[in-house]
Scaffold this active site. Structure first.
Site, mmCIF file in Angstrom:
data_model
loop_
_atom_site.group_PDB
_atom_site.id
_atom_site.type_symbol
_atom_site.label_atom_id
_atom_site.label_comp_id
_atom_site.label_asym_id
_atom_site.label_seq_id
_atom_site.Cartn_x
_atom_site.Cartn_y
_atom_site.Cartn_z
ATOM 1 N N ASP A 246 53.192 39.606 29.760
ATOM 2 C CA ASP A 246 53.569 40.993 30.018
ATOM 3 C C ASP A 246 52.748 41.476 31.210
ATOM 4 O OD1 ASP A 246 54.663 43.643 29.481
ATOM 5 O OD2 ASP A 246 52.691 44.176 28.726
ATOM 6 N N SER A 247 53.104 42.647 31.711
ATOM 7 C CA SER A 247 52.330 43.235 32.805
ATOM 8 C C SER A 247 50.942 43.681 32.344
ATOM 9 C CB SER A 247 53.095 44.440 33.365
ATOM 10 O OG SER A 247 53.408 45.333 32.321
ATOM 11 N N CYS B 189 57.614 41.558 28.544
ATOM 12 C CA CYS B 189 57.806 42.733 29.390
ATOM 13 C C CYS B 189 59.301 42.952 29.653
ATOM 14 C CB CYS B 189 57.072 42.501 30.705
ATOM 15 S SG CYS B 189 57.266 43.828 31.885
ATOM 16 N N GLU C 101 49.486 54.847 27.004
ATOM 17 C CA GLU C 101 48.199 54.240 27.387
ATOM 18 C C GLU C 101 47.049 55.227 27.206
ATOM 19 O OE1 GLU C 101 48.075 51.590 30.668
ATOM 20 O OE2 GLU C 101 49.479 50.356 29.529
ATOM 21 N N CYS D 115 61.168 49.150 26.267
ATOM 22 C CA CYS D 115 59.880 49.037 26.951
ATOM 23 C C CYS D 115 58.824 48.665 25.922
ATOM 24 C CB CYS D 115 59.533 50.372 27.612
ATOM 25 S SG CYS D 115 57.911 50.367 28.404
ATOM 26 N N HIS E 183 55.891 49.592 25.456
ATOM 27 C CA HIS E 183 55.020 50.656 24.937
ATOM 28 C C HIS E 183 55.695 51.555 23.905
ATOM 29 C CE1 HIS E 183 52.746 49.333 28.336
ATOM 30 N NE2 HIS E 183 51.822 50.267 28.192
HETATM 31 N N1 DGL Z 1 55.618 46.176 30.118
HETATM 32 C C1 DGL Z 1 56.471 47.059 30.877
HETATM 33 C C2 DGL Z 1 57.888 47.000 30.331
HETATM 34 O O1 DGL Z 1 58.126 46.704 29.176
HETATM 35 C C3 DGL Z 1 55.946 48.491 30.875
HETATM 36 C C4 DGL Z 1 54.681 48.679 31.699
HETATM 37 C C5 DGL Z 1 54.895 48.405 33.174
HETATM 38 O O2 DGL Z 1 55.565 49.195 33.859
HETATM 39 O O3 DGL Z 1 54.402 47.372 33.622
HETATM 40 O O4 DGL Z 1 58.812 47.240 31.066
#
Ligand code: DGL
Length: 286
Positions: free
Chosen positions: A21-22, A84, A163, A195, A197
């Protein structure tokens, strides 16, 4: 099957699943995978040096995905999960084509569950700007049931809210109003949380949309899809073998460890730093 081949299969089954993931958000996917596949070992990479992916260009997100996917394949994972949503939207087809192991993104499983769940044929999707602009969810939902209507909304403020620990307060309510009212007005009966989050906002979102709207979390859908994939490819780990979870990130492991537990639902003991150069080196071989 000969002895060598059998040993090969056992080693493969015991290999970890690579998840990336990011940043820390993908730990919501790890959490669901842990519930559905408790015997599996996991290697997780959070690209905290380059987060957010949601506001970056498609090519950049694709390049980052190639680097991380290549690195995971290089260290011997048996499958890759792109936790992600943005990276799944832009990187899945390339990674599936170039990696020697099965690759699963979060978009397809979430879209499939939503398409099956909707009764009135109207589905809403929220995600980062990148995910929504890619139209990956929209296409995946329509691929399942072309007669459906999909209403998608970018919700860029929700990631920083989560976050910063704003999960159910006035800030969140205002943002939900801004992003959800236009799609609720269309009469959706299903809403996809597109997403990493958003599962942390699920109680607030469910309260906001009311009980006529079914809220689908792509993380849970992905965990179930991964179980199916491992069964189909005969890669499911046999019980009784030693379970390991290793967490890496490309910047600030202390921050990852501190914040990550909210996403994983339990303490993370060790987070190791993975220098970006390692990922870039792996990616440059492709
Ligand atoms: N992990 C990213 C997603 O699910 C969200 C956070 C980001 O923008 O990197 O798209």
């Amino acid at each position: 099957m000969g002895r060598v081949a059998q040993k090969g299969r056992k080693e493969l089954k015991d290999a970890p699943i690579g998840i990336f993931d990011s940043g820390i958000g993908g730990l919501t996917v790890v959490r669901r995978i842990g519930e559905v596949l408790p015997n599996e070992s996991i290697v997780y990479i959070g690209d905290t040096a380059r987060i957010p992916y949601g506001s970056k260009s498609p090519q950049t997100v694709k390049n980052f995905s190639i680097e991380i996917g290549s690195y995971l394949a290089e260290i011997g994972v048996k499958a890759v999960v792109i936790a992600c949503n943005t990276a799944s939207s832009y990187g899945l087809s390339t990674l599936s084509a170039i990696l020697p192991v099965p690759v699963l993104g979060v978009v397809g499983p979430g879209a499939r569950v939503a398409a099956t769940a909707s009764k009135n044929g109207k589905i809403g999707v929220i995600g980062t700007r990148g995910t929504i602009c890619s139209e990956a969810y929209q296409s995946a939902i329509l691929a399942n049931r072309p007669e459906l209507r999909v209403y998608a909304a970018e919700a860029p403020l929700l990631v920083p809210f989560v976050e910063e620990g704003h999960l159910d307060d006035e800030f969140v309510k205002l943002a939900l109003k801004l992003y959800l009212d236009p799609i609720l007005e269309k009469g959706i009966d299903t809403l996809v949380l597109g997403c990493t989050h958003y599962p942390l906002l699920q109680p607030a979102i469910e309260k906001y949309v009311g009980d006529k709207v079914n809220v689908i979390d792509s993380a849970s859908a992905t965990a179930l899809a991964l179980k199916e994939l491992l069964k189909k490819t005969e890669l499911m780990k046999d019980s009784g073998t030693v379970l390991k979870k290793r967490f890496y990130c490309t910047d600030n492991p202390q921050g990852f460890r501190r914040e990550g537990s909210r996403f994983l639902g339990k303490e993370i003991e060790i987070v190791e730093l993975l220098p970006l150069e390692e990922l870039q080196r792996a990616g440059s071989k492709r």
